[in-house]
Design an enzyme around this catalytic site. Structure first.
Site, PDB file in Angstrom:
ATOM      1  CD1 TRP A 105      -1.891  -2.280   1.891  1.00  0.00           C
ATOM      2  CD2 TRP A 105      -3.049  -1.226  -0.109  1.00  0.00           C
ATOM      3  NE1 TRP A 105      -3.097  -3.113   1.360  1.00  0.00           N
ATOM      4  CE2 TRP A 105      -3.556  -2.611   0.209  1.00  0.00           C
ATOM      5  CE3 TRP A 105      -3.416  -0.553  -0.901  1.00  0.00           C
ATOM      6  CZ2 TRP A 105      -4.599  -2.866  -0.582  1.00  0.00           C
ATOM      7  CZ3 TRP A 105      -4.491  -1.073  -1.693  1.00  0.00           C
ATOM      8  CH2 TRP A 105      -5.054  -1.982  -1.705  1.00  0.00           C
ATOM      9  CG  ASP A 176      -3.288   3.910   4.545  1.00  0.00           C
ATOM     10  OD1 ASP A 176      -4.248   3.811   4.912  1.00  0.00           O
ATOM     11  OD2 ASP A 176      -2.985   3.332   3.370  1.00  0.00           O
ATOM     12  CE  LYS A 200      -7.438  -2.856   5.281  1.00  0.00           C
ATOM     13  NZ  LYS A 200      -7.738  -4.168   4.516  1.00  0.00           N
TER      14      LYS A 200
END
Length: 365
Positions: A105, A176, A200
C-alpha cells in the site's frame, strides 16, 4: 430461540463487525428512530441524518482525543483516492513528497504521488520482503524542501506495524491508518493528516475517514477539481455530494461499541492479548510456524506466518475451513497464512485458532 451460526472471521477486509452492532442495525433497518424509514432512505440533508453524522464525529473525537486543530471528514473512494488527493493538495512544485516503503500500500501511494510531483523514498525494507519496519534513525530526508512525510502505519499483507512514529520538526506527518486506526492509543496532534478506509476497524466498506490539520488547508493550490479539494469537504461538513449514509451510520455504531468496551485503551489491551495468543502458539511450534514479520515489527492486527511446505499450508487451510475459520489464506504475493484480528474479532475466535494451530502442528511434526 435462534442460534446464530457465526464464522470465525479473520478476513483482511472487508472484515468482522461487532455482533451487537449488526444486531442493532438489523433492529433499526426498516424504521430508524421512528422515522418510518431506513437510514438508507433518509435524505442526507435531514435532521435525522445530520444527528448521525454529528454523533459519529463527536464520538471519534472523544475516542481518539482529536484536538480542535483538526477536522474530521467522511469521504468516498477508499484510501486509494487519498493516494492522489494528498499530493494534489499538499505537494507544491518546489517540494518533495517523502515516502517510507513498508509494503504494497505504501508502494501504491508512492506510485500515485509520482504522477503529480517530486517524490523520494526516505526509508524502505523492500529488499527484505518487508519483514520489518525501518528504524526511526533510518528515515533520511533529502535536502530539498519536504512537502510531507508519508507512512503506512500497519501493513496487512506482511503483518508489520510501526511501534513508534517518526517525528521530524517542521515536517508534516501523514499516515495511512486503514488497517489499525483505533486499535491502540495514539497522539493525533503529531499527525497533520490521518486517513483510513473503514472496512477493517471502523465499519463497512464505502467510507473513508480523514483527520486533517486545519493549517494544511492554507497550502491547497487553486484550480483543483472541486471533489478532489479537501477544503470543499471541510466547508460542506462532508455533505458536498451525497455521502455513503448507511456506511456512516454503521461507523457511528462501531464507535459506540468501542466506547462501550471501555474505549481505545481497553481495545488496545484486548488486541495485545489476542495477538499474544497466536504469536505464542507459533513459538510453541518450534519452527513449524514461521512468522513473516520480525519480532520488533509484528502487527497486533495482521498475524502472518508460513508452514514448512505448500502441501501443509493447503491442508491447514482446508482443515481450518472445516472448523469454521474464514479468511486465513495469506496474500498471494507472499503466500502462507494470515489471521486478521481487527478490533471486532472476539478473543474467543483467537483462542480457538490458537488451539487449532497447536493441534495441527502436533499432528504434522
Amino acid at each position: 430461540m435462534i442460534t446464530l451460526n457465526r464464522a470465525y472471521n479473520f478476513n483482511a477486509g472487508p472484515s468482522a463487525l461487532p455482533l451487537p452492532v449488526l444486531q442493532l442495525a438489523q433492529e433499526e433497518l426498516v424504521n430508524f428512530k421512528n422515522t418510518g424509514m431506513s437510514v438508507m432512505e433518509l435524505s442526507h440533508r435531514s435532521k435525522e441524518f445530520e444527528d448521525v453524522l454529528t454523533h459519529a464525529k463527536e464520538t471519534l473525537t472523544e475516542l481518539l482525543n482529536i484536538p480542535d486543530t483538526h477536522e474530521i471528514l467522511f469521504l468516498q473512494g477508499g484510501a486509494s483516492l487519498q493516494f492522489s488527493m494528498i499530493p494534489m493538495n499538499f505537494l507544491a512544485p518546489d517540494q518533495v513528497g517523502a515516502y517510507v516503503l513498508t509494503g504494497s500500500w505504501s508502494e501504491k501511494a508512492l506510485k500515485e504521488a509520482k504522477k503529480l510531483g517530486k517524490t523520494a523514498v526516505v526509508a524502505s525494507t523492500k529488499e527484505e520482503n518487508y519483514r520489518s519496519i525501518p528504524a526511526l534513525d533510518d528515515v533520511k530526508l533529502p535536502k530539498e524542501e519536504i512537502g510531507y512525510l508519508h507512512i503506512t502505519s500497519n501493513n496487512t499483507i506482511f503483518g508489520t506495524q510501526w511501534a513508534d512514529y517518526p517525528s521530524i520538526e517542521g515536517v508534516d506527518l501523514i499516515a495511512d491508518m486503514s488497517s489499525d486506526i483505533l486499535c491502540r492509543q495514539i497522539d493525533v496532534s503529531k499527525f497533520s493528516l490521518i486517513y483510513a478506509g473503514a472496512q477493517k476497524n471502523l465499519g463497512p466498506s464505502g467510507v473513508t475517514v480523514v483527520i486533517l490539520k486545519k493549517e494544511l488547508l492554507k497550502r491547497i493550490p487553486e484550480g483543483l477539481p472541486t471533489m478532489l479539494n479537501y477544503e470543499t469537504h471541510v466547508k460542506s461538513n462532508s455533505l458536498y455530494n451525497t455521502p455513503p449514509t448507511f456506511g456512516i451510520y454503521m461507523l457511528s455504531l462501531v464507535l459506540d461499541w468501542i466506547k462501550e468496551q471501555g474505549g481505545v485503551k481497553a481495545i488496545e489491551a484486548q488486541n495485545h492479548k489476542k495477538a499474544k495468543l497466536l504469536y505464542t502458539s507459533m513459538e510453541r511450534s518450534n519452527g513449524f510456524y514461521t512468522p513473516h514479520a520480525t519480532e520488533e515489527s509484528r502487527s497486533i492486527m495482521n498475524v502472518t506466518f508460513t508452514l514448512p511446505t505448500d502441501e501443509l499450508t493447503t491442508a491447514f487451510l482446508q482443515q481450518a475451513k472445516e472448523k469454521g475459520f474464514v479468511g486465513l489464506a495469506g496474500h498471494r504475493s507472499i503466500g502462507g497464512c494470515r489471521a486478521s484480528i481487527y478490533n471486532a474479532v472476539p478473543l474467543e475466535a483467537c483462542e480457538a485458532l490458537a488451539v487449532f494451530m497447536d493441534e495441527f502442528a502436533q499432528a504434522n511434526v
